[in-house]
Scaffold this motif. Sequence first.
Motif, mmCIF file in Angstrom:
data_model
loop_
_atom_site.group_PDB
_atom_site.id
_atom_site.type_symbol
_atom_site.label_atom_id
_atom_site.label_comp_id
_atom_site.label_asym_id
_atom_site.label_seq_id
_atom_site.Cartn_x
_atom_site.Cartn_y
_atom_site.Cartn_z
ATOM 1 N N MET A 27 0.800 -1.219 0.000
ATOM 2 C CA MET A 27 0.000 0.000 0.000
ATOM 3 C C MET A 27 0.837 1.276 0.000
ATOM 4 S SD MET A 27 -3.129 -1.041 2.574
ATOM 5 C CE MET A 27 -2.127 -1.840 3.815
ATOM 6 N N TRP A 91 -5.260 6.328 3.274
ATOM 7 C CA TRP A 91 -5.594 5.214 2.373
ATOM 8 C C TRP A 91 -5.290 3.873 3.038
ATOM 9 C CZ3 TRP A 91 -7.902 2.465 -0.980
ATOM 10 C CH2 TRP A 91 -7.297 1.370 -1.571
ATOM 11 N N HIS A 95 -8.037 1.027 3.736
ATOM 12 C CA HIS A 95 -7.891 -0.315 3.162
ATOM 13 C C HIS A 95 -7.939 -1.385 4.244
ATOM 14 C CE1 HIS A 95 -6.568 -3.316 0.212
ATOM 15 N NE2 HIS A 95 -5.765 -3.770 1.162
ATOM 16 N N ARG A 98 -11.533 -1.886 5.472
ATOM 17 C CA ARG A 98 -12.311 -2.692 4.532
ATOM 18 C C ARG A 98 -11.938 -4.160 4.626
ATOM 19 N NH1 ARG A 98 -11.964 0.970 -1.011
ATOM 20 N NH2 ARG A 98 -12.951 2.869 -0.180
ATOM 21 N N ARG A 99 -10.660 -4.417 4.810
ATOM 22 C CA ARG A 99 -10.211 -5.808 4.870
ATOM 23 C C ARG A 99 -10.753 -6.512 6.116
ATOM 24 N NH1 ARG A 99 -4.391 -7.921 2.830
ATOM 25 N NH2 ARG A 99 -4.660 -10.140 3.348
#
Length: 285
Positions: A27, A91, A95, A98-99
Motif C-alpha cells: 500500500m 488510504w 484499506h 475494509r479488509r
Amino acid sequence: MPDVPRCRRSRYPSDTTVAEWALIEPMLPIPACQTKTGGHPEKWHRRDIVDAIRYIVDNGSKWRALPADFPPWETVYGFFWRWNRAGVVAWIREHLRRRIRTSLGRCPHPVTLIIDSQSVKAAATVSKKTRGYDAGKKINGRKRHIAVDTIGLPVMITVTPADMTDRDAARELLWRLRLTQPQITQVWADSAYAGQLVTWADDRLWLTLRTVARPKNARGFVVVPRRWKVERTIGWLMNARRNVRDYERLPQHSEAHLNWALIIVMTKRLTRKRPTQAWSRSMAD
C-alpha cells in the motif's frame, strides 16, 4: 521497490512483524526512482521507516530522540510528512478497515456510523491559532472528532481547536462523510449533537442523525448503547503515548498520529493468531 537491505533487526514491541509488513508494503507509494520523473534511489529500507514512525507513535518520543538503530530522524520525519500530505496514511487506514470488515463477512462500505469527540491538552509547541479552551471539559488544547463504523473501526478523523463546539465541527465532518462515503444513511451520536444539526443533516445531506442520551441519574462510568463503540476506539488511541497529549504544530500531523495508532491496532488484529483455529487443527490431527 529497489532491493534495499535492512540496517537493523526488530527489537521493540512497536516493530512490524513479517505478516504486518506484508500487509503494509503493497500500500506504500512507488519509490521516486521507479517513476517516469525519476529520482534518487532510497537509502533506507521502508520497513525501517515504518518501524520508526510506529515507535514515535507508540512510545511518545520526540523526533530528535529517535533511537540510533533507526534511520536519521530527518529522513523518518520526511517520509511521515510526505505520506500524510499525499493521503497515503488515510488510504492505508481505509484499506485495512475494509479488509477487516470483509473478513467478518460484512460489506466493506458501512452504512451506519457513530461519531464522538475528545478534548486533549496541548503542549507548548501548539500555536494559539490552532488551539482553544473547552469550557465544558476545562481543557486548553485541541479536540478530536472521530467517526467509526458499528465495529469501532475508523472512517474519518479530524482535529480542531478545543473551543469549537461539537455541532459546528460535525457539520464539516458530516459533509466530508457524505462526499467520501455516499452510502452512509444513519449516524449515531450523543446529545451534544442534537437540535438543529439533526434537521440540517436530514435536509442537506439526507442523513438520519440519531442521538443516544446517557441514562438519567447515572453516576460514574456507564456503558451507553452504540456510543460505547466509538469510546472504545478513543481508548485505543490513548494507548499510544503520542496521543495522550497533542504536541503537533499542525492539526494535520495530529490526525496522522491518530491514524498511525489505529493502523497499528488493525494490522495486529489482521495478523494475530487465533487460538480457536489452532485448537481445531490440533484436535483434527
